[in-house]
Each structure stands twice: as C-alpha cells, then as structure tokens.
Design a protein around this motif. Structure first.
Motif, short mmCIF file in Angstrom:
data_model
loop_
_atom_site.label_atom_id
_atom_site.label_comp_id
_atom_site.label_asym_id
_atom_site.label_seq_id
_atom_site.Cartn_x
_atom_site.Cartn_y
_atom_site.Cartn_z
N UNK A 133 47.97 44.02 33.69
CA UNK A 133 48.48 42.67 33.98
C UNK A 133 49.92 42.74 34.48
N UNK A 134 50.71 43.65 33.95
CA UNK A 134 52.07 43.84 34.44
C UNK A 134 52.05 44.19 35.93
N UNK A 135 51.20 45.12 36.32
CA UNK A 135 51.10 45.53 37.72
C UNK A 135 50.70 44.35 38.60
N UNK A 136 49.70 43.61 38.19
CA UNK A 136 49.23 42.46 38.96
C UNK A 136 50.32 41.41 39.13
N UNK A 137 51.02 41.11 38.04
CA UNK A 137 51.98 40.01 38.04
C UNK A 137 53.20 40.30 38.90
N UNK A 148 35.20 48.32 34.93
CA UNK A 148 36.64 48.39 34.72
C UNK A 148 37.27 49.45 35.63
N UNK A 149 36.62 50.58 35.76
CA UNK A 149 37.11 51.62 36.66
C UNK A 149 37.13 51.12 38.11
N UNK A 150 36.06 50.44 38.51
CA UNK A 150 35.98 49.92 39.87
C UNK A 150 37.08 48.90 40.13
N UNK A 151 37.32 48.03 39.17
CA UNK A 151 38.37 47.02 39.33
C UNK A 151 39.73 47.68 39.52
N UNK A 152 40.01 48.71 38.75
CA UNK A 152 41.29 49.40 38.85
C UNK A 152 41.46 50.03 40.23
N UNK A 153 40.42 50.69 40.70
CA UNK A 153 40.48 51.36 42.01
C UNK A 153 40.65 50.34 43.14
N UNK A 154 39.96 49.21 43.06
CA UNK A 154 40.05 48.20 44.11
C UNK A 154 41.45 47.59 44.19
N UNK A 155 42.05 47.28 43.05
CA UNK A 155 43.40 46.72 43.06
C UNK A 155 44.39 47.76 43.59
N UNK A 176 42.00 43.05 46.63
CA UNK A 176 42.71 42.64 45.41
C UNK A 176 41.85 41.65 44.62
N UNK A 177 41.31 40.66 45.31
CA UNK A 177 40.47 39.69 44.62
C UNK A 177 39.22 40.30 44.04
N UNK A 178 38.56 41.19 44.80
CA UNK A 178 37.36 41.85 44.30
C UNK A 178 37.65 42.66 43.04
N UNK A 179 38.84 43.26 43.00
CA UNK A 179 39.19 44.02 41.81
C UNK A 179 39.62 43.16 40.65
N UNK A 180 40.47 42.17 40.93
CA UNK A 180 41.10 41.41 39.85
C UNK A 180 40.21 40.31 39.26
N UNK A 181 39.33 39.74 40.05
CA UNK A 181 38.58 38.56 39.60
C UNK A 181 37.89 38.75 38.27
N UNK A 182 37.26 39.89 38.05
CA UNK A 182 36.53 40.11 36.81
C UNK A 182 37.34 40.71 35.69
#
Length: 419
Positions: free
Chosen positions: A235-239, A288-295, A319-325
């Motif tokens: 969340x720190x990275x995203x924000x 979770x791994x996929x989300x991290x790689x996509x972001x 970014x959206x594909x990774x972060x949404x879930x």
C-alpha cells in the motif's frame, strides 16, 4: 453494548446467511457503496489537488497531506476504537461510521481554512477506521460458505468503482462546478446510503467480552505477520504514486487527461476484482503474486517510457489490473491467517469463539497498517516531489515492490499458502 439500531433482524443473526444458498445482493451492494464512500473520500483529493491548493492557499504537496491526515486518523484510532466498540451491535456501528463521513465531507466542502479542512479529514479517517474494521467480516457473514469469497469481492468492488468512476467524476465535477461541489455530492450520497443500510443490511450482535482477542495474540498466529507486512509495503508503494497522480501527469503534459487515466485505471480494476472474486477461493497465492508483478510492470513502464502517451495508458491498465483485487486478496489472507471459517463466523454471531476474535484482531491491524501506509505514502510522495520531482515516483514503487514479491514467495506455508 446491545442497543438495537431499529434495523430488521436478519437470519444471519442465528448463524445462517440471509437467503439460504443465495447472496443477499441489496445488502451487499449497500456495503459496496459504503466501501465506495470510504475509498472515494480518501482518494478524491488526488484528482483535485491543484484546485484545492489554490483555494486553501497552500502548495500542492501540502494539499496532498489531506490524504495523509485522513490515513493518520484511521491508523491512530482503528485499534482502540475497534476494541472499545467490540460489544456494539454491528449495524449501529456502521451507521455511526457513515454519519461521520457525512459530517466530515460537509465541513471539507464548506471550509476555507487549511487547518479546519485537515481536522475534517482527520475525522473522516476516524470514521474509516470504524467502517473498515467491520466491512470485510460483515460481507462474509451475509454469505453461505461457498460464496464468501464472492460476497467479499462484491463488497470490495466499491474500491475500483471509486477509482474508475468516482475519482474521474469528482475530478470532472470539480473542474466544472468547483472542488467543493464534489465533496457536497459525497455528503448527499452518504445520506441516501444511511437509509439504504437501515432498510436492507441485517444487524448483528457485537462480541461478548469473553470472546474478544487481544491484538498481540493475533500477531502470534503463523502467517498474520507476513500478511500485515505485505499490506504495509504494498500500500505504501501504491500510495506514493496514486496520491500525486494528478501532479505526475501534469508534469508529463497530460494534466488535462487525469480523469481519462483514472478511468482506464479503474476500468481495469473492475476487471481485476471480478477475476479475483471468481478465483480467490482456490488461488489466493497465485493471484497475489500476479497482482504484485502487474503493478511492478506498470511502474516500470512509467519509469522508462513515460514520454509515450499510449504507453502511459498501458501502464494505467496494468496498474489497475494488478491493484483492483489487492484489497480483497489482503483482507482474505488476513482473515484466513487469523483463523476465520464458517464455524468461527457462527460462533461470532453468538458472541463466542476464539478464531473469530483472532480474525477480527487481524483485520483491525490490517486496517491500521493499511492507513499507516497511506499516510506514509502521502508524506514520502511529498518529500520525493520536493526533492527529486514526480519522475521519482515509479522508481520508488519498483524499489518497494521487490520485498513484497519476495515475502509472498517465501510465505508458502502460512500467510499466502500454496493451497
């Protein structure tokens, strides 16, 4: 405290989900709207920073701290307030939290003082701490066991809807009618939501004192620490990037396209949360791994190819594909690590049990760390903006996601298990 809210008692109060084997869509959509209000109240300034800073007479980095102080209100109060209100009926607590949003957004809309605006944003963060500690468990308890993941995904859909529709709409409304109108619109929506909750969301009893679990006990459960650490850093990275996305795009010469960028990001987030809701029951680790790689891929594109406008929009989609879930994934991981199951949920309805108390404690700590990260991201982003410029944001995201990926990969037995 067992005072009722005037809501209609629900079948779930006996441990059975409303509607037998079906999902109670009206109640879940009300919870999704509550998530929407919570998320949009937090992130709405991201699309309005230039106008807000001008109206309040402060710099854009100072205006960005309206996101930070909101998060601070949550992380400073979520744990003590969750403990203090554990005995309250859940419906009463949810209504109290949403009323707090209505008051805070109204004050924000009418304030011409930076100090008063920051105070209102802090109060909104306090309300968020109460709401977030409730919403994930509420959604699960409304569903039959085999549909709990889908119920949580529906409730958490309020996050990508806020990002895909709410922030762009708020940005457009702010540009057309002034940023204050966007916050007043939030107040109006919350007023409607309060009635909706009273009419459709089942009430649940709070926990008896003997069933409550101290937060420190939840930390001893294997996997909880891993999930909480991933939450904090992810969340720190995203924000760091999201809180200043309007400034980042403006520096690229795309300031007039902020709403379009956020629309692409949010539409991809909706697709992500649909996929997560369909697969989370069996593929939590892989998702979770996929989300991290996509972001991380999105951050790499923005770091290396931000001079290409089409690739900027590709990055928004990744970014959206990774972060949404991610909110659904981390809430589910925390609940599982804390020991929640259908039997625990049933015992919670009766005010008994221990696994359910650990799960509630884990969720409260997740909410706290989530908002510590939001606050930290707002501060870190402001510092990076002043010292190194907005171009440093994607590189910071990449740096932070490296340990996230490593931790998810190593937490194979607990936290993010292979099955």
């Amino acid at each position: 405290m067992t005072t009722t809210t005037g809501q209609t008692p629900a079948p779930a109060a006996t441990g059975a989900p409303a509607g037998g084997g079906r999902l109670p869509m009206s109640a879940l959509l009300a919870l999704a709207t509550a998530v929407f209000v919570t998320s949009l109240t937090e992130t709405l300034p991201a699309g309005l920073l230039p106008d807000m800073s001008g109206a309040l007479g402060v710099s854009e980095s100072a205006a960005g701290q309206t996101v930070t102080v909101y998060a601070a209100g949550t992380f400073l109060t979520a744990l003590p307030l969750t403990a203090a209100t554990a005995g309250w009926r859940r419906g009463r607590l949810l209504l109290t939290a949403m009323t707090g949003f209505a008051v805070a957004n109204t004050v924000t809309a009418l304030s011409s003082s930076y100090a008063l605006t920051m105070t209102a944003r802090f109060v909104a963060g306090v309300a968020a701490g109460l709401a977030w500690a409730l919403l994930a468990g509420y959604a699960r308890r409304l569903a039959p066991p085999h549909l709990e993941g889908r119920a949580l995904a529906i409730a958490m859909a309020g996050i990508p809807v806020a990002l895909s529709l709410g922030v762009p709409a708020g940005t457009f409304l702010g540009s057309a009618l002034g940023w204050r109108t966007a916050f007043l619109a939030m107040t109006a929506l919350t007023a409607v939501l309060l009635l909706w909750i009273r009419l459709t969301v089942p009430d649940h009893p709070g926990q008896e004192r003997s069933a409550r679990t101290p937060m420190r006990h939840a930390l001893r459960v294997p996997g909880v620490g891993s999930v909480l650490t991933v939450t904090l850093v992810f969340v720190l990275a995203h924000t760091i990037l999201y809180a200043y996305i309007a400034t980042f795009l403006d520096d690229l010469g795309l300031g007039d396209s902020t709403d379009v960028f956020l629309l692409v990001f949010g539409a991809a987030s909706l697709l992500s949360i649909w996929a997560v809701g369909a697969q989370i029951h069996h593929r939590l680790r892989a998702l979770t791994l996929t989300a991290t790689v996509l972001v991380a891929a999105a951050a790499a594109v923005l770091a290396l190819a931000a001079d290409s406008t089409p690739l900027v929009y590709v990055a928004a989609a990744l970014w959206g594909l990774g972060w949404g879930g991610v909110p659904t994934l981390l809430q589910t991981a925390a609940g599982r690590a804390g020991g929640i199951d259908r039997g625990a949920a049933e015992r919670l309805d009766e005010g008994r049990g221990s696994g359910d108390g650990r799960a509630d404690a884990a969720q409260a700590m997740l909410v706290t760390l989530w908002n510590v990260a939001m606050a930290g991201g707002g501060v870190a982003g402001g510092v990076l903006l002043d010292l190194a410029g907005s171009g440093s944001f994607p590189w910071a995201v990449l740096l932070l996601l490296a340990p996230v990926l490593a931790l998810v990969l190593t937490a194979r037995r607990h936290g993010f298990p292979t099955s």
